[in-house]
Scaffold this motif. Structure first.
Motif, PDB file in Angstrom:
ATOM      1  N   CYS A 286     -45.973  55.546  51.346  1.00  0.00           N
ATOM      2  CA  CYS A 286     -46.985  55.257  50.322  1.00  0.00           C
ATOM      3  C   CYS A 286     -46.777  56.205  49.148  1.00  0.00           C
ATOM      4  N   SER A 287     -46.629  55.644  47.944  1.00  0.00           N
ATOM      5  CA  SER A 287     -46.379  56.522  46.790  1.00  0.00           C
ATOM      6  C   SER A 287     -47.217  56.096  45.584  1.00  0.00           C
ATOM      7  N   VAL A 288     -47.283  56.990  44.628  1.00  0.00           N
ATOM      8  CA  VAL A 288     -48.056  56.722  43.408  1.00  0.00           C
ATOM      9  C   VAL A 288     -47.087  56.648  42.240  1.00  0.00           C
ATOM     10  N   SER A 289     -47.329  55.675  41.363  1.00  0.00           N
ATOM     11  CA  SER A 289     -46.479  55.605  40.178  1.00  0.00           C
ATOM     12  C   SER A 289     -47.384  55.556  38.943  1.00  0.00           C
ATOM     13  N   ALA A 290     -47.189  56.504  38.056  1.00  0.00           N
ATOM     14  CA  ALA A 290     -47.988  56.544  36.821  1.00  0.00           C
ATOM     15  C   ALA A 290     -47.055  56.996  35.697  1.00  0.00           C
ATOM     16  N   PRO A 291     -46.330  56.038  35.100  1.00  0.00           N
ATOM     17  CA  PRO A 291     -45.311  56.398  34.111  1.00  0.00           C
ATOM     18  C   PRO A 291     -45.873  57.164  32.913  1.00  0.00           C
ATOM     19  N   ARG A 292     -47.076  56.770  32.487  1.00  0.00           N
ATOM     20  CA  ARG A 292     -47.654  57.497  31.350  1.00  0.00           C
ATOM     21  C   ARG A 292     -48.995  58.072  31.747  1.00  0.00           C
ATOM     22  N   ARG A 293     -49.334  59.208  31.181  1.00  0.00           N
ATOM     23  CA  ARG A 293     -50.601  59.845  31.511  1.00  0.00           C
ATOM     24  C   ARG A 293     -51.764  58.982  31.043  1.00  0.00           C
TER      25      ARG A 293
END
Ligand SMILES: Nc1ncnc2c1ncn2[C@@H]1O[C@H](COP(=O)(O)OP(=O)(O)OP(=O)(O)O)[C@@H](O)[C@H]1O
Ligand SMILES: [Mg+2]
Length: 393
Positions: A286-293
Protein backbone atom coordinates in the motif's frame (compact mmCIF):
# COMPACT_ATOMS: atom_id res chain seq x y z
CA UNK A 1 -46.83 22.18 -25.70
CA UNK A 2 -43.44 23.71 -26.44
CA UNK A 3 -44.20 26.52 -24.03
CA UNK A 4 -45.01 24.02 -21.28
CA UNK A 5 -41.81 22.13 -22.01
CA UNK A 6 -39.89 25.40 -21.81
CA UNK A 7 -41.44 26.21 -18.42
CA UNK A 8 -40.64 22.77 -17.05
CA UNK A 9 -37.06 23.04 -18.25
CA UNK A 10 -36.74 26.46 -16.70
CA UNK A 11 -38.10 25.20 -13.41
CA UNK A 12 -35.80 22.17 -13.32
CA UNK A 13 -32.72 24.18 -14.30
CA UNK A 14 -33.50 26.87 -11.79
CA UNK A 15 -34.09 24.35 -8.99
CA UNK A 16 -30.74 22.77 -9.64
CA UNK A 17 -28.90 26.07 -9.73
CA UNK A 18 -30.63 27.58 -6.73
CA UNK A 19 -30.17 24.48 -4.58
CA UNK A 20 -26.46 24.46 -5.45
CA UNK A 21 -25.93 27.97 -4.08
CA UNK A 22 -25.09 28.47 -0.44
CA UNK A 23 -25.83 32.15 0.02
CA UNK A 24 -29.26 33.74 -0.38
CA UNK A 25 -27.67 36.40 -2.58
CA UNK A 26 -26.20 33.72 -4.86
CA UNK A 27 -29.60 32.03 -5.10
CA UNK A 28 -31.36 35.26 -5.98
CA UNK A 29 -28.75 36.06 -8.63
CA UNK A 30 -29.47 32.72 -10.28
CA UNK A 31 -33.20 33.43 -10.26
CA UNK A 32 -32.61 36.87 -11.86
CA UNK A 33 -30.46 35.32 -14.55
CA UNK A 34 -33.00 32.61 -15.33
CA UNK A 35 -35.96 34.99 -15.55
CA UNK A 36 -33.96 37.30 -17.81
CA UNK A 37 -32.93 34.44 -20.01
CA UNK A 38 -36.30 32.73 -20.17
CA UNK A 39 -38.71 35.65 -20.44
CA UNK A 40 -36.37 37.90 -22.42
CA UNK A 41 -36.44 40.91 -20.07
CA UNK A 42 -33.19 42.80 -20.07
CA UNK A 43 -33.40 43.79 -16.44
CA UNK A 44 -34.55 41.77 -13.45
CA UNK A 45 -33.73 42.74 -9.89
CA UNK A 46 -34.70 41.06 -6.65
CA UNK A 47 -35.02 43.28 -3.61
CA UNK A 48 -34.65 41.66 -0.22
CA UNK A 49 -37.06 43.43 2.07
CA UNK A 50 -36.68 43.81 5.78
CA UNK A 51 -38.95 41.76 8.03
CA UNK A 52 -40.89 44.72 9.21
CA UNK A 53 -41.06 45.96 5.63
CA UNK A 54 -39.45 49.25 6.42
CA UNK A 55 -36.25 48.79 4.46
CA UNK A 56 -34.53 47.00 1.65
CA UNK A 57 -31.75 44.78 2.91
CA UNK A 58 -30.24 43.92 -0.42
CA UNK A 59 -30.76 43.96 -4.15
CA UNK A 60 -29.55 41.10 -6.31
CA UNK A 61 -28.82 41.65 -9.99
CA UNK A 62 -29.20 45.40 -9.80
CA UNK A 63 -25.97 47.32 -9.68
CA UNK A 64 -27.93 49.63 -7.39
CA UNK A 65 -26.21 51.42 -4.59
CA UNK A 66 -27.52 49.79 -1.48
CA UNK A 67 -26.71 52.80 0.68
CA UNK A 68 -28.83 54.87 -1.62
CA UNK A 69 -31.80 52.54 -1.48
CA UNK A 70 -31.47 52.23 2.27
CA UNK A 71 -31.49 55.98 2.58
CA UNK A 72 -34.94 55.92 0.99
CA UNK A 73 -36.41 54.37 4.17
CA UNK A 74 -39.57 52.35 3.53
CA UNK A 75 -42.38 53.01 3.13
CA UNK A 76 -41.46 56.16 1.32
CA UNK A 77 -43.66 58.77 -0.14
CA UNK A 78 -43.38 59.54 -3.77
CA UNK A 79 -40.10 61.44 -3.65
CA UNK A 80 -38.98 63.14 -6.81
CA UNK A 81 -41.11 60.92 -8.99
CA UNK A 82 -39.43 57.65 -7.97
CA UNK A 83 -42.44 55.44 -8.01
CA UNK A 84 -40.69 52.08 -7.86
CA UNK A 85 -39.81 52.04 -4.12
CA UNK A 86 -43.43 52.84 -3.34
CA UNK A 87 -44.57 49.95 -5.47
CA UNK A 88 -42.03 47.58 -3.89
CA UNK A 89 -43.27 48.63 -0.52
CA UNK A 90 -46.92 48.05 -1.50
CA UNK A 91 -46.08 44.66 -3.02
CA UNK A 92 -44.18 43.62 0.11
CA UNK A 93 -46.95 44.79 2.42
CA UNK A 94 -49.85 43.19 0.56
CA UNK A 95 -48.02 40.12 -0.75
CA UNK A 96 -49.67 40.68 -4.14
CA UNK A 97 -48.14 41.49 -7.54
CA UNK A 98 -47.98 45.14 -8.50
CA UNK A 99 -47.25 46.95 -11.71
CA UNK A 100 -46.05 50.49 -12.02
CA UNK A 101 -45.02 53.04 -14.61
CA UNK A 102 -41.96 55.09 -14.06
CA UNK A 103 -41.76 58.82 -14.15
CA UNK A 104 -38.25 59.33 -15.25
CA UNK A 105 -35.35 61.68 -15.73
CA UNK A 106 -35.25 63.05 -12.19
CA UNK A 107 -31.94 63.47 -10.41
CA UNK A 108 -32.82 60.96 -7.71
CA UNK A 109 -33.46 58.30 -10.28
CA UNK A 110 -30.12 58.93 -11.97
CA UNK A 111 -28.39 58.41 -8.63
CA UNK A 112 -30.39 55.20 -8.29
CA UNK A 113 -28.20 53.45 -10.84
CA UNK A 114 -24.50 52.85 -10.93
CA UNK A 115 -21.82 52.93 -13.65
CA UNK A 116 -22.68 51.64 -17.08
CA UNK A 117 -25.97 50.12 -16.13
CA UNK A 118 -28.36 49.86 -19.11
CA UNK A 119 -30.73 52.06 -17.15
CA UNK A 120 -28.38 54.96 -17.76
CA UNK A 121 -28.94 54.72 -21.45
CA UNK A 122 -32.40 53.25 -21.77
CA UNK A 123 -34.97 54.01 -19.14
CA UNK A 124 -37.33 51.42 -17.82
CA UNK A 125 -40.86 52.46 -18.50
CA UNK A 126 -42.80 49.76 -16.67
CA UNK A 127 -42.25 47.37 -13.79
CA UNK A 128 -43.88 44.19 -12.63
CA UNK A 129 -43.29 43.54 -8.94
CA UNK A 130 -43.77 40.03 -7.64
CA UNK A 131 -43.58 38.95 -4.01
CA UNK A 132 -41.46 36.03 -2.83
CA UNK A 133 -43.01 34.57 0.29
CA UNK A 134 -42.00 32.04 2.88
CA UNK A 135 -44.82 30.85 5.13
CA UNK A 136 -47.01 33.73 4.07
CA UNK A 137 -44.42 36.43 4.76
CA UNK A 138 -42.87 38.44 1.95
CA UNK A 139 -39.11 38.43 2.22
CA UNK A 140 -38.21 39.66 -1.25
CA UNK A 141 -39.73 41.32 -4.29
CA UNK A 142 -38.80 40.49 -7.86
CA UNK A 143 -38.75 43.61 -10.01
CA UNK A 144 -39.00 42.92 -13.72
CA UNK A 145 -38.34 46.02 -15.82
CA UNK A 146 -39.69 46.63 -19.25
CA UNK A 147 -37.35 48.98 -21.06
CA UNK A 148 -38.05 51.46 -23.83
CA UNK A 149 -38.55 49.47 -27.00
CA UNK A 150 -39.39 46.21 -25.21
CA UNK A 151 -43.15 46.28 -25.65
CA UNK A 152 -45.56 46.41 -22.72
CA UNK A 153 -46.50 44.19 -19.82
CA UNK A 154 -49.69 42.29 -20.53
CA UNK A 155 -51.95 40.94 -17.79
CA UNK A 156 -51.11 37.46 -18.99
CA UNK A 157 -47.36 38.01 -18.60
CA UNK A 158 -47.85 39.42 -15.10
CA UNK A 159 -50.00 36.41 -14.17
CA UNK A 160 -47.35 33.99 -15.51
CA UNK A 161 -44.63 35.82 -13.63
CA UNK A 162 -46.71 35.78 -10.45
CA UNK A 163 -47.18 32.02 -10.51
CA UNK A 164 -43.54 31.67 -11.36
CA UNK A 165 -42.67 33.76 -8.29
CA UNK A 166 -44.81 31.46 -6.13
CA UNK A 167 -42.81 28.56 -7.40
CA UNK A 168 -39.52 30.38 -6.80
CA UNK A 169 -40.61 30.91 -3.19
CA UNK A 170 -41.02 27.17 -2.79
CA UNK A 171 -37.58 26.51 -4.26
CA UNK A 172 -36.00 29.00 -1.89
CA UNK A 173 -37.77 27.43 1.07
CA UNK A 174 -36.50 24.06 -0.07
CA UNK A 175 -32.96 25.44 -0.41
CA UNK A 176 -33.16 26.90 3.09
CA UNK A 177 -34.30 23.60 4.55
CA UNK A 178 -31.58 21.74 2.68
CA UNK A 179 -28.96 24.13 4.01
CA UNK A 180 -30.26 23.74 7.53
CA UNK A 181 -30.12 19.95 7.18
CA UNK A 182 -26.57 20.11 5.89
CA UNK A 183 -25.57 22.41 8.73
CA UNK A 184 -27.03 20.00 11.28
CA UNK A 185 -25.34 17.05 9.62
CA UNK A 186 -22.02 18.87 9.75
CA UNK A 187 -22.58 19.61 13.41
CA UNK A 188 -23.43 15.99 14.24
CA UNK A 189 -20.39 14.84 12.29
CA UNK A 190 -18.12 17.26 14.09
CA UNK A 191 -19.49 16.21 17.49
CA UNK A 192 -18.94 12.55 16.67
CA UNK A 193 -15.39 13.33 15.49
CA UNK A 194 -14.77 15.16 18.75
CA UNK A 195 -15.97 12.17 20.74
CA UNK A 196 -13.78 9.81 18.72
CA UNK A 197 -10.85 12.13 19.21
CA UNK A 198 -11.39 12.26 22.97
CA UNK A 199 -11.67 8.49 23.11
CA UNK A 200 -8.56 8.13 20.93
CA UNK A 201 -6.56 10.46 23.13
CA UNK A 202 -7.81 8.74 26.29
CA UNK A 203 -6.80 5.38 24.90
CA UNK A 204 -3.43 6.72 23.90
CA UNK A 205 -2.55 8.81 26.91
CA UNK A 206 -4.59 7.13 29.66
CA UNK A 207 -5.05 3.44 29.05
CA UNK A 208 -1.95 3.17 26.86
CA UNK A 209 0.28 4.66 29.54
CA UNK A 210 -1.26 2.55 32.30
CA UNK A 211 -0.63 -0.58 30.27
CA UNK A 212 2.94 0.49 29.55
CA UNK A 213 3.40 0.91 33.31
CA UNK A 214 2.06 -2.57 33.94
CA UNK A 215 4.34 -3.99 31.27
CA UNK A 216 7.43 -2.34 32.81
CA UNK A 217 6.57 -3.54 36.33
CA UNK A 218 6.01 -7.04 35.01
CA UNK A 219 9.40 -6.96 33.24
CA UNK A 220 11.06 -5.93 36.53
CA UNK A 221 9.20 -8.68 38.37
CA UNK A 222 10.33 -11.23 35.79
CA UNK A 223 13.95 -10.14 36.27
CA UNK A 224 13.67 -10.41 40.06
CA UNK A 225 12.00 -13.82 39.94
CA UNK A 226 14.61 -15.23 37.63
CA UNK A 227 16.73 -17.54 39.79
CA UNK A 228 14.18 -17.48 42.64
CA UNK A 229 11.39 -19.53 41.15
CA UNK A 230 11.38 -20.77 37.57
CA UNK A 231 7.59 -21.24 37.69
CA UNK A 232 6.89 -17.74 39.01
CA UNK A 233 9.34 -16.25 36.47
CA UNK A 234 7.49 -18.03 33.63
CA UNK A 235 4.19 -16.59 34.93
CA UNK A 236 5.71 -13.12 35.03
CA UNK A 237 6.94 -13.60 31.46
CA UNK A 238 3.40 -14.45 30.35
CA UNK A 239 2.14 -11.27 32.00
CA UNK A 240 4.84 -9.28 30.17
CA UNK A 241 3.73 -10.78 26.86
CA UNK A 242 0.07 -10.07 27.50
CA UNK A 243 0.86 -6.52 28.62
CA UNK A 244 2.86 -5.90 25.41
CA UNK A 245 -0.06 -7.12 23.31
CA UNK A 246 -2.45 -4.92 25.25
CA UNK A 247 -0.20 -1.86 24.73
CA UNK A 248 -0.09 -2.57 20.99
CA UNK A 249 -3.88 -3.01 20.86
CA UNK A 250 -4.51 0.25 22.68
CA UNK A 251 -2.19 2.03 20.26
CA UNK A 252 -3.96 0.61 17.23
CA UNK A 253 -7.33 1.40 18.69
CA UNK A 254 -6.37 4.98 19.46
CA UNK A 255 -4.96 5.47 15.95
CA UNK A 256 -8.08 4.04 14.35
CA UNK A 257 -10.29 6.29 16.43
CA UNK A 258 -8.34 9.41 15.74
CA UNK A 259 -5.27 9.77 13.61
CA UNK A 260 -3.06 11.97 15.79
CA UNK A 261 -0.65 12.49 12.87
CA UNK A 262 -3.39 14.22 10.92
CA UNK A 263 -3.55 17.02 13.41
CA UNK A 264 0.18 17.27 13.96
CA UNK A 265 1.59 16.78 10.45
CA UNK A 266 -1.31 17.09 8.01
CA UNK A 267 -3.29 14.84 5.69
CA UNK A 268 -0.42 13.55 3.58
CA UNK A 269 1.53 12.26 6.58
CA UNK A 270 -1.62 10.66 8.01
CA UNK A 271 -2.30 8.92 4.67
CA UNK A 272 1.29 7.71 4.60
CA UNK A 273 0.86 6.30 8.10
CA UNK A 274 -2.39 4.63 7.03
CA UNK A 275 -0.61 3.03 4.04
CA UNK A 276 2.33 1.87 6.17
CA UNK A 277 0.06 0.34 8.75
CA UNK A 278 -2.06 -1.42 6.04
CA UNK A 279 1.15 -2.79 4.51
CA UNK A 280 2.23 -4.12 7.89
CA UNK A 281 -1.11 -5.37 9.09
CA UNK A 282 -2.50 -7.01 5.94
CA UNK A 283 0.75 -7.92 4.19
CA UNK A 284 -0.21 -5.98 1.05
CA UNK A 285 1.67 -3.27 -0.85
CA UNK A 286 0.00 0.00 0.00
CA UNK A 287 1.54 3.32 -1.04
CA UNK A 288 0.71 6.99 -1.30
CA UNK A 289 1.24 9.08 -4.39
CA UNK A 290 1.04 12.87 -4.26
CA UNK A 291 3.01 14.37 -7.16
CA UNK A 292 2.29 17.95 -6.16
CA UNK A 293 1.85 19.42 -2.71
CA UNK A 294 -1.77 20.02 -1.88
CA UNK A 295 -2.46 22.30 0.97
CA UNK A 296 -5.61 21.27 2.78
CA UNK A 297 -5.92 23.76 5.54
CA UNK A 298 -9.38 22.90 6.78
CA UNK A 299 -9.17 20.16 9.38
CA UNK A 300 -12.78 19.15 8.70
CA UNK A 301 -11.92 18.47 5.03
CA UNK A 302 -8.75 16.60 6.01
CA UNK A 303 -10.53 14.30 8.46
CA UNK A 304 -13.32 13.44 5.98
CA UNK A 305 -10.77 12.62 3.27
CA UNK A 306 -8.78 10.53 5.71
CA UNK A 307 -11.88 8.55 6.69
CA UNK A 308 -12.77 7.97 3.03
CA UNK A 309 -9.26 6.63 2.37
CA UNK A 310 -9.42 4.49 5.53
CA UNK A 311 -12.70 2.83 4.54
CA UNK A 312 -11.57 2.35 0.92
CA UNK A 313 -8.34 0.63 1.92
CA UNK A 314 -10.27 -1.50 4.35
CA UNK A 315 -12.82 -2.51 1.69
CA UNK A 316 -10.06 -3.24 -0.82
CA UNK A 317 -8.49 -5.73 1.58
CA UNK A 318 -11.64 -7.16 3.13
CA UNK A 319 -13.77 -7.59 -0.01
CA UNK A 320 -11.41 -7.24 -2.95
CA UNK A 321 -8.55 -9.26 -1.46
CA UNK A 322 -6.27 -6.74 -3.12
CA UNK A 323 -2.50 -7.22 -3.20
CA UNK A 324 -1.76 -3.63 -4.12
CA UNK A 325 -3.51 -0.42 -3.08
CA UNK A 326 -2.53 3.12 -4.08
CA UNK A 327 -3.79 6.23 -2.36
CA UNK A 328 -3.43 9.31 -4.56
CA UNK A 329 -3.88 12.90 -3.52
CA UNK A 330 -3.75 15.28 -6.47
CA UNK A 331 -4.94 18.48 -8.02
CA UNK A 332 -6.91 18.18 -11.26
CA UNK A 333 -8.63 21.02 -13.13
CA UNK A 334 -8.44 23.25 -10.10
CA UNK A 335 -10.07 20.70 -7.78
CA UNK A 336 -8.60 18.32 -5.26
CA UNK A 337 -8.83 14.61 -5.97
CA UNK A 338 -8.40 11.73 -3.58
CA UNK A 339 -8.32 8.37 -5.32
CA UNK A 340 -7.85 4.93 -3.89
CA UNK A 341 -7.13 2.26 -6.45
CA UNK A 342 -6.86 -1.45 -5.77
CA UNK A 343 -6.10 -4.49 -7.91
CA UNK A 344 -8.61 -6.72 -6.14
CA UNK A 345 -11.61 -8.67 -7.43
CA UNK A 346 -13.70 -5.56 -8.05
CA UNK A 347 -17.50 -5.60 -7.74
CA UNK A 348 -20.63 -4.53 -9.53
CA UNK A 349 -20.77 -0.88 -8.53
CA UNK A 350 -24.45 -0.62 -9.56
CA UNK A 351 -25.83 -3.12 -7.08
CA UNK A 352 -27.29 -1.66 -3.94
CA UNK A 353 -25.07 -2.07 -0.94
CA UNK A 354 -26.26 -3.42 2.36
CA UNK A 355 -23.16 -2.17 4.20
CA UNK A 356 -22.66 1.29 5.58
CA UNK A 357 -19.16 2.01 4.32
CA UNK A 358 -19.95 3.26 0.80
CA UNK A 359 -22.94 5.31 1.93
CA UNK A 360 -20.97 6.94 4.71
CA UNK A 361 -18.17 7.73 2.23
CA UNK A 362 -20.67 9.46 -0.08
CA UNK A 363 -22.06 11.39 2.82
CA UNK A 364 -18.57 12.46 3.91
CA UNK A 365 -17.83 13.69 0.38
CA UNK A 366 -21.04 15.76 0.43
CA UNK A 367 -20.10 17.27 3.77
CA UNK A 368 -17.03 18.82 2.18
CA UNK A 369 -18.98 19.86 -0.96
CA UNK A 370 -17.29 17.13 -2.92
CA UNK A 371 -18.55 14.13 -4.85
CA UNK A 372 -17.72 10.45 -4.72
CA UNK A 373 -17.47 8.08 -7.67
CA UNK A 374 -16.66 4.38 -7.67
CA UNK A 375 -15.30 2.82 -10.82
CA UNK A 376 -14.49 -0.71 -11.84
CA UNK A 377 -10.90 -1.02 -13.09
CA UNK A 378 -9.61 -3.18 -15.93
CA UNK A 379 -8.71 -6.02 -15.87
CA UNK A 380 -9.87 -6.04 -12.25
CA UNK A 381 -9.99 -3.87 -9.22
CA UNK A 382 -11.79 -0.80 -7.95
CA UNK A 383 -11.14 2.93 -7.87
CA UNK A 384 -12.80 5.20 -5.34
CA UNK A 385 -12.58 8.79 -6.45
CA UNK A 386 -13.46 11.80 -4.33
CA UNK A 387 -13.34 15.25 -5.96
CA UNK A 388 -13.47 18.20 -3.61
CA UNK A 389 -13.10 21.97 -3.82
CA UNK A 390 -9.72 23.43 -2.88
CA UNK A 391 -9.50 26.74 -1.07
CA UNK A 392 -8.98 29.61 -3.49
CA UNK A 393 -5.50 31.10 -3.32
N1 LIG B 1 -12.69 -2.31 -3.05
C1 LIG B 1 -13.65 -3.23 -3.15
N2 LIG B 1 -13.45 -4.40 -3.79
C2 LIG B 1 -14.42 -5.33 -3.89
N3 LIG B 1 -15.65 -5.17 -3.41
C3 LIG B 1 -15.96 -4.03 -2.76
C4 LIG B 1 -14.98 -3.01 -2.60
N4 LIG B 1 -15.56 -1.96 -1.94
C5 LIG B 1 -16.81 -2.34 -1.69
N5 LIG B 1 -17.06 -3.58 -2.18
C6 LIG B 1 -18.36 -4.31 -2.17
O1 LIG B 1 -19.36 -3.37 -1.83
C7 LIG B 1 -20.07 -3.80 -0.69
C8 LIG B 1 -20.45 -2.60 0.16
O2 LIG B 1 -19.32 -2.02 0.79
P1 LIG B 1 -19.54 -1.18 2.12
O3 LIG B 1 -18.25 -0.63 2.54
O4 LIG B 1 -20.67 -0.24 1.87
O5 LIG B 1 -20.08 -2.25 3.14
P2 LIG B 1 -19.31 -3.39 3.94
O6 LIG B 1 -17.84 -3.17 3.82
O7 LIG B 1 -19.85 -4.69 3.47
O8 LIG B 1 -19.78 -3.12 5.42
P3 LIG B 1 -19.32 -1.93 6.39
O9 LIG B 1 -18.47 -0.99 5.60
O10 LIG B 1 -20.61 -1.30 6.81
O11 LIG B 1 -18.59 -2.56 7.48
C9 LIG B 1 -19.16 -4.76 0.00
O12 LIG B 1 -19.88 -5.72 0.75
C10 LIG B 1 -18.44 -5.41 -1.16
O13 LIG B 1 -19.22 -6.45 -1.72
MG1 LIG C 1 -16.91 -1.32 4.18
Amino acid sequence: MRAVKGQVELVVRMCRKVLAKESVHGQLMEICREIRRHFGFSRVVIFLVDEVLRQIRGAAGSGLRLTYIRSQAFPIENRGGIEIPNAISRCAATGRPETCRLRIADAGYRKFVRGKSPLNRTYAKEYALLPLKVRGRTFAVIAVSVMEGEGTLTDETVATLASFADFVSLVILQAKELQERRRLEREIESVSEQIQRRLGQDFHDGLGQDLTGIRMRAELMEERLNGVSAEAAADAQRIVKLARQAVERARKLSRGLYPVTLERHGLLSALQELADSATLMYGIRCSVSAPRRIDIRKSTTAIQLYRIAQESVHNAVKHGRAGRVTVGLLRRKGRGVLEITDDGTGFDTHTKSTGMGLNVMRHRAELIDGELRIRAMRPSGTRVLCRFPLPSK
